[in-house]
Design an enzyme around this catalytic site. Sequence first.
Site, PDB file in Angstrom:
ATOM      1  N   TYR A  69      -7.244  15.129  -8.806  1.00  0.00           N
ATOM      2  CA  TYR A  69      -6.579  14.150  -9.672  1.00  0.00           C
ATOM      3  C   TYR A  69      -5.633  14.818 -10.669  1.00  0.00           C
ATOM      4  O   TYR A  69      -4.458  14.438 -10.780  1.00  0.00           O
ATOM      5  CB  TYR A  69      -7.631  13.317 -10.425  1.00  0.00           C
ATOM      6  CG  TYR A  69      -7.028  12.288 -11.351  1.00  0.00           C
ATOM      7  CD1 TYR A  69      -6.438  11.132 -10.848  1.00  0.00           C
ATOM      8  CD2 TYR A  69      -7.021  12.478 -12.738  1.00  0.00           C
ATOM      9  CE1 TYR A  69      -5.870  10.189 -11.699  1.00  0.00           C
ATOM     10  CE2 TYR A  69      -6.470  11.537 -13.592  1.00  0.00           C
ATOM     11  CZ  TYR A  69      -5.893  10.394 -13.067  1.00  0.00           C
ATOM     12  OH  TYR A  69      -5.336   9.465 -13.904  1.00  0.00           O
ATOM     13  N   ASP A  97       0.893  -1.165   0.000  1.00  0.00           N
ATOM     14  CA  ASP A  97       0.000   0.000   0.000  1.00  0.00           C
ATOM     15  C   ASP A  97       0.926   1.208   0.000  1.00  0.00           C
ATOM     16  O   ASP A  97       1.664   1.430   0.968  1.00  0.00           O
ATOM     17  CB  ASP A  97      -0.896  -0.015   1.246  1.00  0.00           C
ATOM     18  CG  ASP A  97      -1.840   1.182   1.287  1.00  0.00           C
ATOM     19  OD1 ASP A  97      -1.528   2.227   0.684  1.00  0.00           O
ATOM     20  OD2 ASP A  97      -2.888   1.069   1.943  1.00  0.00           O
ATOM     21  N   THR A 148     -11.092   0.762 -17.550  1.00  0.00           N
ATOM     22  CA  THR A 148     -10.768   0.147 -16.254  1.00  0.00           C
ATOM     23  C   THR A 148     -11.828   0.546 -15.235  1.00  0.00           C
ATOM     24  O   THR A 148     -12.683   1.391 -15.493  1.00  0.00           O
ATOM     25  CB  THR A 148      -9.393   0.609 -15.709  1.00  0.00           C
ATOM     26  OG1 THR A 148      -9.481   2.002 -15.373  1.00  0.00           O
ATOM     27  CG2 THR A 148      -8.258   0.377 -16.688  1.00  0.00           C
ATOM     28  N   ASN A 158       2.507   2.723 -10.758  1.00  0.00           N
ATOM     29  CA  ASN A 158       1.223   2.719 -11.467  1.00  0.00           C
ATOM     30  C   ASN A 158       0.044   2.971 -10.533  1.00  0.00           C
ATOM     31  O   ASN A 158      -0.975   3.503 -10.965  1.00  0.00           O
ATOM     32  CB  ASN A 158       1.053   1.367 -12.173  1.00  0.00           C
ATOM     33  CG  ASN A 158      -0.373   1.107 -12.591  1.00  0.00           C
ATOM     34  OD1 ASN A 158      -0.835   1.619 -13.612  1.00  0.00           O
ATOM     35  ND2 ASN A 158      -1.115   0.348 -11.798  1.00  0.00           N
ATOM     36  N   LYS A 209      -1.358  14.552 -11.021  1.00  0.00           N
ATOM     37  CA  LYS A 209      -0.558  14.016 -12.130  1.00  0.00           C
ATOM     38  C   LYS A 209       0.441  15.069 -12.629  1.00  0.00           C
ATOM     39  O   LYS A 209       1.538  14.726 -13.086  1.00  0.00           O
ATOM     40  CB  LYS A 209      -1.471  13.530 -13.254  1.00  0.00           C
ATOM     41  CG  LYS A 209      -2.312  12.306 -12.876  1.00  0.00           C
ATOM     42  CD  LYS A 209      -1.463  11.098 -12.465  1.00  0.00           C
ATOM     43  CE  LYS A 209      -2.293   9.842 -12.248  1.00  0.00           C
ATOM     44  NZ  LYS A 209      -1.509   8.679 -11.817  1.00  0.00           N
TER      45      LYS A 209
END
Length: 254
Positions: free
Chosen positions: A177, A64, A212, A91, A181
């Site tokens: 988010y 984790d 996904t 990832n 990135k």
Amino acid sequence: MNEPTTQKVAMISGANKGIGRAIAEQLAGLGMTVLIGARDPRRGEEAAAALRAAGGDAHAVTLDVTDPATVLEAATWIEERFGRLDVLVNNAGITGSGQVSPQDAHDQMPSAVDLDMVRAVFETNVFGVIAVINAMLPLLRRSPEPRIVNVSSHAGSLALSSDPDGPFAALPPSAAYTPSKTALNALTVQYANELRKEGILVNAAAPGYVDTDSNNHTGHLTPAQGAAVVVRLATLGADGPTAGFFSADGPLPW
Ligand SMILES: NC(=O)c1ccc[n+]([C@@H]2O[C@H](COP(=O)([O-])OP(=O)(O)OC[C@H]3O[C@@H](n4cnc5c(N)ncnc54)[C@H](OP(=O)(O)O)[C@@H]3O)[C@@H](O)[C@H]2O)c1
């Protein structure tokens, strides 16, 4: 006890499903020993067993990225078992909005965002990457050709996001988010600059819009298609780039 191996050893975080699992499958297909990082040991073992059944050399590793104890235990286990690491793929990631596609994620609007959500996303997508890289670096330094790939996103590109006529400015604005990135991209460059003289190549990859759980399966690419650019960066030759950002179509602007 160390188990000397001539095969390259690759560790992929968040490899129990989605793009990470496809990356593991492809690296195993190239003959690498793949370590399936998964925060749930049972699901990690299921993914590793499926890869072994398909002929790959795969092992589950409990990881984790937000839990320093599992990060340390994973590094210790890899050292004891293999003595080195050749490829690290960061990832593991979360959107913060659950399984909602980026077109529908309106809960990250900068003016109204819940700071706890921003913190949680950065904890996984940014701070977790620092923790994992730093724990694995001593092992990567023992590889003849160490490679680090950070799984980023087109949305993390400030150049693409700030183009008012481009597709990314049309997405719901995100204070969690998307900036996570962008921060990951910045980290990629800083690690690359620090590690260039050691021959450790560090790059960021944008997989594209992939089918996904993270977008409730609205993506148009398969996980295998999304994984391809990551695999390319994980297998660069000594003359390959570092401090770069790439999609399957080539270099991306920061
Ligand atoms: N899908 C896309 O269109 C797309 C586009 C651009 C970038 N990406 C990036 O690609 C990467 C993989 O995403 P995906 O689409 O394959 O999503 P996914 O199917 O939801 O897989 C995400 C993986 O990350 C793991 N993970 C989440 N938090 C973690 C933590 N704290 N520690 C360890 N593992 C953790 C998940 O584990 P659990 O199974 O336990 O939740 C899962 O294995 C992410 O970094 C994502 O941002 C995806």
